[in-house]
Design an enzyme around this catalytic site. Structure first.
Site, PDB file in Angstrom:
ATOM      1  CG  LEU A 222      -1.866  -1.208   1.345  1.00  0.00           C
ATOM      2  CD1 LEU A 222      -2.519  -1.253   2.728  1.00  0.00           C
ATOM      3  CD2 LEU A 222      -2.912  -1.190   0.244  1.00  0.00           C
ATOM      4  N   GLY A 223       2.074   1.183  -0.494  1.00  0.00           N
ATOM      5  CA  GLY A 223       2.917   2.370  -0.574  1.00  0.00           C
ATOM      6  C   GLY A 223       3.158   2.978   0.794  1.00  0.00           C
ATOM      7  CG  ASP A 254      11.221  -4.697  -8.105  1.00  0.00           C
ATOM      8  OD1 ASP A 254      10.223  -5.424  -8.260  1.00  0.00           O
ATOM      9  OD2 ASP A 254      11.681  -3.971  -9.009  1.00  0.00           O
ATOM     10  CB  SER A 293      17.564   2.431  -4.158  1.00  0.00           C
ATOM     11  OG  SER A 293      16.576   1.455  -4.445  1.00  0.00           O
TER      12      SER A 293
END
Length: 307
Positions: A222-223, A254, A293
């Site tokens: 859900l971000g 990912d 990242s």
């Protein structure tokens, strides 16, 4: 001791151009910047899982070219063991990413190359590796038939299976029934179930729909609102972590899937594994890029210790 993580997926080289606008046909314009870097969901997830401490083997297909060298260098730095089918008749995939300088809007062309030729034969050649894993992960960037075959092999071997259904596509009930965990984001969950995910309750409804079609459990990412875990016995919302200012969200999914796989391979329970995945993703969005990242195990544990 943690078991092996085997991931089937795609590598592509991301070529990102930034300019005031796209050129018209026949026109040449000057751009503001260019960035070349590693991409592909399967590759990114492999890097995330390995840097989080997992013993990761990545199954894919590459051409015999400079972008394949980039892939190998990326995996070597992260500690990923590549299981490559070399395809000199094709090329390593690449993505053209145009970014409009004033708005940040983008337009993308993906040429998957050799990765589009990942076959059931490629998967069968790695059957022993897949069957011997603790966790198997795949997505939907390579051909569906190959993903389905690999999930079936993993299931027969008693391996815990994770499907990250990205990009969203029609998935058969037979394929979902091979998945111990399905991990769509809000958009992918809606695309598969038809249920618009706008809050925790609609995320639970979408997860329940996936279980009704055969999946063992569903995690709806859900971000900035974290993730929802749902299985036949419990529904748990895991809040997002704040690791700092958000720089770029590309690759967050990912990072989550890679962290989740590592935690599960270590024997962590599903809720602890979702927390581990959320922490991995939270750190990744504070940095630019995708594979570059992905955080280290030390960074993930430090964030978990603060929350």
């Amino acid at each position: 001791m943690a078991g092996k993580i085997v991931i089937l997926g795609v590598f592509v080289a991301d070529t990102a151009y930034r300019a005031a606008r796209q050129p018209r046909m026949g026109e040449t314009i000057l751009g503001q910047s260019f960035v070349l870097g590693p991409g592909g969901k399967g590759s990114n997830q492999s890097v995330a899982a390995a840097q989080a401490g997992g013993d990761v083997h990545f199954i894919t297909r590459l051409g015999d070219d400079a972008f394949a060298d980039m892939a190998r260098d990326t995996w070597a730095r992260a500690g990923v063991t590549p299981e490559i089918t070399l395809d000199p008749q094709s090329y390593t995939g690449a993505a053209y990413i145009f970014v409009e300088d004033g708005t940040g809007n983008n337009a993308i062309i993906i040429a998957p190359g050799a990765a589009a030729r990942i076959s059931c034969d490629d998967v069968d050649a790695q059957a022993a590796l897949i069957s011997g894993a603790a966790v198997f992960v795949t997505q939907l960037e390579q051909p569906m038939a190959a993903a389905h075959r690999a999930l079936a092999i993993a299931r027969r071997g008693g391996v815990r299976t994770i499907l990250n259904p990205a990009p969203a596509a029609a998935i058969s009930d037979e394929m979902l029934a091979l998945c111990d965990i399905v991990t769509p984001n809000e958009t992918e969950a809606e695309g598969i179930t038809g249920i618009a995910v706008t809050d925790i309750e609609t995320a639970r409804q979408a997860a329940a729909a996936l279980l009704a079609r055969g999946a063992g459990a569903a995690i709806i990412t859900l971000g900035e609102n974290g993730a929802l875990y749902h299985d036949h016995t419990q529904t748990v919302h895991v809040a997002a972590f704040n690791a700092g200012a958000v720089v770029e969200t590309t690759g967050a999914g990912d990072a989550f899937n890679g962290g989740l796989a590592t935690a599960l391979a270590e024997g962590q329970n599903p809720i602890a594994a979702v927390r581990f995945g959320c922490a991995t993703a939270a750190i990744s969005v504070t940095r630019p890029g995708t594979a570059p990242s992905m955080p280290s195990r030390t960074e993930i544990e430090a964030l978990l210790a603060r929350w």
